[in-house]
Design a protein around this motif. Sequence first.
Motif, short mmCIF file in Angstrom:
data_model
loop_
_atom_site.label_atom_id
_atom_site.label_comp_id
_atom_site.label_asym_id
_atom_site.label_seq_id
_atom_site.Cartn_x
_atom_site.Cartn_y
_atom_site.Cartn_z
N MET A 105 70.07 39.38 -93.70
CA MET A 105 68.91 39.24 -94.28
C MET A 105 67.71 38.88 -93.14
SD MET A 105 68.22 36.26 -97.29
CE MET A 105 68.50 35.01 -96.34
N ASP A 106 67.28 40.06 -93.07
CA ASP A 106 65.94 39.80 -91.90
C ASP A 106 64.58 40.07 -92.27
OD1 ASP A 106 66.21 42.74 -92.66
OD2 ASP A 106 66.15 43.29 -90.46
N ARG A 107 64.36 39.83 -93.77
CA ARG A 107 62.82 39.59 -94.08
C ARG A 107 62.89 38.97 -95.35
NH1 ARG A 107 60.98 45.95 -95.72
NH2 ARG A 107 62.82 46.47 -97.38
N HIS A 108 61.54 38.96 -95.82
CA HIS A 108 61.26 38.54 -97.38
C HIS A 108 62.17 37.11 -97.46
CE1 HIS A 108 58.61 41.59 -97.59
NE2 HIS A 108 59.64 42.52 -97.80
N ALA A 109 62.46 36.30 -96.72
CA ALA A 109 62.99 35.07 -96.86
C ALA A 109 62.71 34.01 -95.75
CB ALA A 109 64.50 35.26 -96.67
N PRO A 110 62.93 32.75 -96.06
CA PRO A 110 62.59 31.96 -94.96
C PRO A 110 62.87 32.20 -93.43
CG PRO A 110 63.08 30.78 -96.93
CD PRO A 110 63.23 32.09 -97.19
N ALA A 111 61.83 31.77 -92.52
CA ALA A 111 62.19 32.48 -91.16
C ALA A 111 63.50 31.95 -90.61
CB ALA A 111 61.01 32.12 -90.38
N ASP A 112 63.67 30.48 -90.85
CA ASP A 112 65.07 29.68 -90.50
C ASP A 112 66.45 30.27 -91.00
OD1 ASP A 112 64.46 28.65 -92.90
OD2 ASP A 112 64.73 26.74 -92.17
N LEU A 113 66.20 31.18 -92.35
CA LEU A 113 67.32 31.76 -92.98
C LEU A 113 67.41 33.28 -92.56
CD1 LEU A 113 67.32 30.17 -96.45
CD2 LEU A 113 69.03 30.03 -94.50
N CYS A 114 66.52 33.84 -91.98
CA CYS A 114 66.59 35.30 -91.48
C CYS A 114 67.35 35.45 -90.21
CB CYS A 114 65.14 35.82 -91.39
SG CYS A 114 64.37 36.12 -93.03
N ASP A 115 68.25 36.54 -90.31
CA ASP A 115 68.64 36.91 -88.95
C ASP A 115 67.91 37.89 -88.37
OD1 ASP A 115 69.33 38.99 -90.67
OD2 ASP A 115 71.59 38.39 -90.73
N GLU A 116 68.41 38.54 -87.45
CA GLU A 116 67.74 39.83 -86.66
C GLU A 116 68.64 41.08 -86.97
OE1 GLU A 116 67.56 42.93 -84.01
OE2 GLU A 116 68.68 41.16 -83.77
N ALA A 117 68.25 42.40 -87.19
CA ALA A 117 69.04 43.27 -87.57
C ALA A 117 70.32 43.56 -86.48
CB ALA A 117 68.25 44.52 -87.61
N GLU A 118 69.96 43.47 -85.32
CA GLU A 118 71.06 43.82 -84.29
C GLU A 118 71.84 42.58 -84.20
OE1 GLU A 118 73.39 46.05 -81.88
OE2 GLU A 118 71.77 46.52 -82.84
N GLN A 119 71.34 41.41 -84.06
CA GLN A 119 72.37 40.18 -84.15
C GLN A 119 73.15 40.13 -85.30
OE1 GLN A 119 72.25 38.00 -81.29
NE2 GLN A 119 74.14 37.36 -82.51
N SER A 120 72.69 40.28 -86.51
CA SER A 120 73.45 40.11 -87.45
C SER A 120 74.79 41.17 -87.49
CB SER A 120 72.79 40.40 -88.92
OG SER A 120 72.54 41.89 -89.22
N TYR A 121 74.49 42.50 -86.89
CA TYR A 121 75.53 43.48 -86.74
C TYR A 121 76.53 42.93 -86.00
CZ TYR A 121 77.73 47.65 -84.71
OH TYR A 121 78.51 48.60 -84.20
N ARG A 122 75.97 42.39 -84.68
CA ARG A 122 77.26 41.75 -83.71
C ARG A 122 77.99 40.64 -84.08
NH1 ARG A 122 72.66 42.46 -79.97
NH2 ARG A 122 71.97 40.48 -80.24
N ASP A 123 77.16 39.71 -85.03
CA ASP A 123 77.87 38.74 -85.61
C ASP A 123 78.87 38.97 -86.76
OD1 ASP A 123 76.34 36.86 -84.10
OD2 ASP A 123 74.71 36.33 -85.89
N SER A 124 78.37 40.03 -87.50
CA SER A 124 79.30 40.49 -88.39
C SER A 124 80.62 41.10 -87.79
CB SER A 124 78.67 41.59 -89.26
OG SER A 124 77.80 40.95 -90.24
N ARG A 125 80.47 41.99 -86.73
CA ARG A 125 81.33 42.50 -85.91
C ARG A 125 82.38 41.39 -85.47
NH1 ARG A 125 81.32 47.80 -82.31
NH2 ARG A 125 83.28 47.04 -82.17
N ARG A 126 81.80 40.24 -85.09
CA ARG A 126 82.76 39.34 -84.36
C ARG A 126 83.50 38.52 -85.60
NH1 ARG A 126 78.37 38.27 -80.72
NH2 ARG A 126 77.25 36.94 -82.25
#
Length: 445
Positions: free
Chosen positions: A168-189
Motif C-alpha cells: 500500500m503506497d498511496r491514499h492511506a496514512p503516511a505512517d502506514l504506506c510503504d514504498e513500491a520497491e521496498q514493499s517488493y523487497r520486504d515481500s520477497r524476504r
Amino acid sequence: MQKTELSAFRAPLLHFLDDPGLDAAQPDSYVWYPDGLLLVADGRVQAIGPANELLPTLSADVPLEHWPDRLIVPGFIDAHVHLPQLGVIGSYGAQLLDWLETYTFPAERRFGDPDWAQTQAARFMDELLRHGTTSALVFCTAHPASVDALFQAAENTGMAITAGKVMMDRHAPADLCDEAEQSYRDSRRLIERWHGRGRLRYAVTPRFAPTSTPEQLTLAGRLMSEYPDVLMQTHWAENKAEIAWVRDLFPERHSYLDVYDHYGLLTERSVLAHGIHIDDTDRNRLAQTGARIAFCPTSNTFLGSGLFDLPAARASDVAVGLATDVGGGTSLSLLATMGEAYKVGQLNGRALSPFQAFYLATLGNARVLHQADETGNLEPGKQADFLVLDPAATPMLAHKQAPDASLSERLFDLMILGDDRCIQRSYVAGVCRYDRSPTTRALIA
C-alpha cells in the motif's frame, strides 16, 4: 523404528468428496456416517468409515473417544480474514471507504510495534480455533513484523495459514504506506523466510487497486511470476464508490478487473474478496483465468456494500469460497457466516442449501485456496484437521433437536442458529487445540 500412535474418534461423521451443487445435494458428493469412526496417526487421517466395520480392526490399547450426540466435520477454512481487525469488529455506522479511515487504519497502525503484533497474532489464532477455523487466508498489515508474528503463531499451533504483508503506497496514512520497491523487497524476504515452511504459505497482498501505484502493482505481478506457487489476495468490486474511484485512478483500463489483469495479478492462484458489483464479462474473465472470489456475506451486509450473486458466479464456472472478512464481517464463526450467506441468497431469490454451505466452508474453500490435497475433508492421508460440533449447544438448538430429523435439517439448524458455542473441540493435525468445556468429556471406551 518409532511406533505409530493411533487414536480413534467415534461420532456421527460428515465430509464432502465433491461439490454437492446449489440445490438438492448430489448423492456421491458427500459421505455421511450416522455412527462413524475416524482413525488418526501422526497427524493424518488413517481411515474413516462406519464404526461397526472399523472397530473390530483396532487393538485394545488404541485410545477411543466416543461422541454419540455430537458431529465430526472437517475443520472450517476461512477464505478471507484480517489479522489486525479483531478490535474493530462490529464498529458503528460506516461504509467501506469511511470504514478504512475511521476504524481500519488506526487499528493497523498499532502493528508497527512488534510486541503488540505478537500478542495480537496469538490472540487471533486462539479466536480462530475457538470459532472452529483451522485454516485461513489472512491479510496482515503493511508492517513485515505483522507477518512474522502471524506465521510464528500459526507455526506454534500447526495450522495451515496463508498470509501476506499488505502492499500500500498511496491514499492511506503516511505512517502506514510503504514504498513500491521496498514493499517488493520486504515481500520477497517474507516469502523466502516463510513460504512452504511446514504448513505455511505466502500470499502477495496488494490491499486493493486504489492504494497501490502502477509501479507497486507491477512489482506485485513480478512477485507472482518469480514465485509461481504463492497466492495473491486483494479486494475487488465491493462498493460502488470504490469502483468509481478506481475508474478515476485508472482511466486507461476498461474495468476494475482489467486493472488486476493488466498487472499480472489475475491467475488461478488469485483470490479476490467480494466481487459484488460485476457483470458477465467479469465473470467470464475470472473463469478464463481461474481466479477465485471470496464471498463475504456478513461484511457485505454490515457495511451496506451489496448482495453477492453466487448462482451467477457458479453459472459462469467461477470458483467461489466463503469468508468471514472480520472486522468488516461481524463474526469469525463460519457457521454464522453460512447463515448470513443463506439470507443473501434469499434476498437474491435463491436460497443456499445447507449441503452447499458446509461444502464451501470445508472442501470448497480448500479448493479455492489450492490446499485440497492436504485439507478440506477427511480422506486417508490428509491432515487430521477436524471439529467436534455440538448440535445442541444452545437452548434454542436443543429445543430444535428431533430424533427423526434429516441430515439436511440438522445442518440447516447449525448454520442458521449456530455460532462459536457449537464448537466443542478443534483439532489441528490430530491435536486438540481448543476445547470449549474441558469438564465435558467424550465416552472413553
